[in-house]
Motif scaffolding. Structure first.
Motif, PDB file in Angstrom:
ATOM      1  N   MET A 288       0.836  -1.206   0.000  1.00  0.00           N
ATOM      2  CA  MET A 288       0.000   0.000   0.000  1.00  0.00           C
ATOM      3  C   MET A 288       0.875   1.262   0.000  1.00  0.00           C
ATOM      4  SD  MET A 288      -3.263   1.135   0.648  1.00  0.00           S
ATOM      5  CE  MET A 288      -4.131   0.063   1.795  1.00  0.00           C
ATOM      6  N   ILE A 289       0.598   2.182  -0.928  1.00  0.00           N
ATOM      7  CA  ILE A 289       1.383   3.419  -0.970  1.00  0.00           C
ATOM      8  C   ILE A 289       1.061   4.259   0.263  1.00  0.00           C
ATOM      9  CG2 ILE A 289       1.835   5.545  -2.258  1.00  0.00           C
ATOM     10  CD1 ILE A 289       0.990   3.987  -4.808  1.00  0.00           C
ATOM     11  N   MET A 290       2.076   4.695   0.994  1.00  0.00           N
ATOM     12  CA  MET A 290       1.855   5.499   2.193  1.00  0.00           C
ATOM     13  C   MET A 290       2.915   6.592   2.339  1.00  0.00           C
ATOM     14  SD  MET A 290       4.455   3.610   3.584  1.00  0.00           S
ATOM     15  CE  MET A 290       4.756   4.905   4.688  1.00  0.00           C
ATOM     16  N   GLY A 291       3.518   6.983   1.222  1.00  0.00           N
ATOM     17  CA  GLY A 291       4.559   8.001   1.320  1.00  0.00           C
ATOM     18  C   GLY A 291       5.138   8.266  -0.047  1.00  0.00           C
ATOM     19  N   GLY A 292       6.449   8.285  -0.107  1.00  0.00           N
ATOM     20  CA  GLY A 292       7.120   8.570  -1.363  1.00  0.00           C
ATOM     21  C   GLY A 292       8.462   9.200  -1.049  1.00  0.00           C
ATOM     22  N   SER A 293       9.269   9.360  -2.074  1.00  0.00           N
ATOM     23  CA  SER A 293      10.626   9.831  -1.824  1.00  0.00           C
ATOM     24  C   SER A 293      10.656  11.225  -1.219  1.00  0.00           C
ATOM     25  CB  SER A 293      11.447   9.838  -3.124  1.00  0.00           C
ATOM     26  OG  SER A 293      12.670  10.495  -2.912  1.00  0.00           O
TER      27      SER A 293
END
Lengths: 509, 88
Positions: free
Chosen positions: A388-393
């Protein structure tokens, strides 16, 4: 790298696979920009978003850009789309530097496939959940802060209309972010859009008489100015004060990280430093501050998103200047308003790998977090262990690539999940650019730094190999079962140079 | 041990779990966990181990897990069982 990345991805196009941190450093060209000149007396102002769209009708396939300096207090995306509902428009591409929980209304635009493509550097909340479950027509493209600037400057990402939230703006578009009821501080992420979008809109809830003073983005970059009731909710824009962690594990990790910095040899006159706004990162700053005072060291600069804690260090003369891409709290806003040593920077200046030298290139030490780290030192801050996507660079990969010493601080185990593991679920930042991992139970140094390993060993720090840290974590948690993922790609993780470092699959079921 | 009443133990703090025990015929185990994907089997086995140790044959156990480690799961389940069991 042992990732299976296809040569072509539907909805993304041809893939240039990641092949090293500085493998693409040939001469680059900047893209051309459309400029519609303005005559004297020509007005830019619109009294509503509707009035703007009536003059400049939205069209199918258009690309709109937004910025996250109002963070979870941002109303601009939701406002613009609430007006777009009245127009029959589809196949929209969104280039928004981040999405927060406040952007929940965008879910229905994704589900109805009117928004079909998204570029972003960070997403959390309902939009992230919706995209993770595969509802966005084309894969989301996850970029870095510097990578976003690069992609816009190179023309890889072409923006039709950029909406820039302007907490203070005059009728000709001169704006800043430090005054007004929606003050947020620096507008660092918006500069590249102001420079390269075909049509640049300043959207403000605080129209001031011409000319505005203390201007961050000037009128010659702005096509239109829209006045609205409110661009954001101050409660979500800034936090009151950012706090140092009280968690004993976090404090232990901070102490250990500070020792690594002390013995690394970088902590000397002119030291440059970046750390995040998280509780453990701030605790590292506190330890570093003690060391700087006791050794009588003045640092050259601190950079990144700026908190009250860094402002305090600037005021006490511990750093000569701050380079600020966004302000996290009220103290930071106040400081950038008053103190000429507290300097604003654009995202391109901050981390663009294809400019003539970003600030990150001048960093000695950066402290970064991790959701997962693997035995090749790759770091994931994009997805949870379940995909699950929960952020990013954000600036993670940019600073890791630039800094001489990149230190990851993290608990070895969080709520039974081993953080150091065999292979990360998603690669955000390549292990090649990660130097040290500090956990409460021990430190691992990237084996390419033979000298640093010797030094830290001789100073008596508890060093392990990264494999040993992994084994330690597994011995506490047990070995996690493998999670199976669907085959359809729902996300493409771009490294800062635009190569593809990983892809994201949704969980099965 | 015979389970004669309902009981609970633990909390919903991170790294802990909440255990509910009630009388039943046969063994029924329900697991809800934030790490279900990664550790369901292991949690299940730990619960069975406690049941074996206390020779419990008839029980309904429901757990709500917030990422507890094995020893914590063992202790919480044991406590709940002792609270619900017949005194000797």
């Amino acid at each position: 790298m042992m990732r299976k990345i296809p040569k072509h991805i539907e909805g993304y196009g041809e893939v240039r696979e990641f092949s090293g941190v500085f493998s693409d450093m040939n001469v680059k060209k900047l893209t051309q920009v459309h400029v519609k000149p303005k005559c004297p007396g020509e007005r830019k102002i619109f009294l509503s978003i509707k009035e703007f769209f009536d003059k400049f009708p939205p069209f199918d396939g258009m690309t709109l850009s937004f910025h996250h300096h109002l963070r979870n207090g941002d109303s601009v995306i939701n406002l613009v789309f609430s007006v777009l509902e009245r127009y029959d428009v589809k196949d929209i591409c969104l280039v928004s530097s981040s999405f927060f929980p406040v952007h929940e209304p965008m879910v229905k635009w994704i589900e109805s496939q009117k928004v079909v493509k998204i570029y972003t550097n960070y997403m959390s909340g309902p939009v992230a959940k919706c995209v993770s479950s595969g509802k966005l027509k084309y894969p989301v493209i996850m970029q870095t802060h510097g990578g976003r600037a690069r992609a816009i400057e190179s023309g890889e990402v072409k923006i039709d209309v950029a909406f820039i939230a302007a907490p203070s703006c005059d009728e000709y578009g001169n704006m800043n972010g430090v005054y007004g009821k929606s003050a947020c501080g620096v507008l660092g992420y918006a500069h590249v859009d102001a420079d390269y979008a075909n049509h640049v809109v300043a959207i403000t809830d605080n129209l001031v008489p011409y000319p505005n003073t203390s201007i961050e983005i000037f009128q010659h970059k702005i096509d239109s100015v829209i006045v609205v009731e409110s661009i954001g909710n101050p409660k979500g824009i800034v936090s009151g004060t950012t706090q140092i962690t009280k968690d004993p594990l976090g404090l232990k990790i901070a102490k250990m990280a500070a020792k690594v910095i002390e013995y690394s040899g970088y902590l000397k006159e002119g030291f440059s430093f970046q750390t995040g706004a998280g509780g453990t990162s701030l605790a590292v700053a506190k330890e570093v501050k003690k060391l700087m005072i006791s050794k009588n060291i003045t640092g050259s600069f601190a950079s990144g998103g700026i908190t009250g804690y860094m402002v305090e260090m600037l005021k006490e003369g511990l750093f000569k200047t701050l380079f600020d891409v966004q302000c996290f709290d009220l103290d930071a806003i106040q400081s950038v308003k008053e103190n000429p040593r507290h300097q604003a920077m654009s995202a391109s200046l901050y981390g663009n790998p294809h400019c003539k030298g970003a600030i990150v290139n001048n960093l000695d030490v950066v402290i970064l977090g991790a959701t997962e780290v693997d035995i090749n030192f790759n770091v994931n801050v994009t997805t949870a262990s379940n995909g699950m996507i929960m952020g990013g660079s954000g600036g993670h990969s940019d600073t890791a690539a630039g800094a001489k010493l990149t230190i990851i601080v993290t608990n070895l185990v969080k709520a039974r999940l081993p953080i150091v593991k065999e292979m990360v679920t998603t690669i955000t930042t390549p292990g090649e650019s990660v130097d040290v991992v500090v956990t409460e139970r021990g430190i691992a140094v990237n084996p390419k730094h033979v000298d640093l390993i010797e030094i830290l060993k001789s100073e008596g720090l508890s060093l392990y190999t990264i494999e040993e840290l992994k084994e330690m974590a597994y011995s506490i948690t047990g070995v996690p079962s493998e999670i199976s993922f669907e085959n359809k790609i729902i996300g493409v993780v771009e490294y800062r140079d635009g190569s593809v470092i990983d892809v994201i699959y949704p969980m099965k079921g | 041990m015979k389970i004669i009443k309902s009981s609970s133990s633990g909390s919903l703090e991170s790294n802990d779990l909440l255990v509910f025990v009630s009388p039943n015929s046969g063994v029924k185990i329900e697991i809800d966990s934030i790490v279900k994907l990664q550790f369901e089997k292991s949690i299940y086995e730990t619960i069975l181990k406690v049941l074996e140790e206390f020779e419990v044959k008839d029980v309904c156990i429901k757990i709500e897990d917030k990422g507890a480690l094995d020893f914590a799961i063992f202790a919480r389940v044991k406590t709940a069982l002792l609270r619900a069991g017949e005194e000797k």
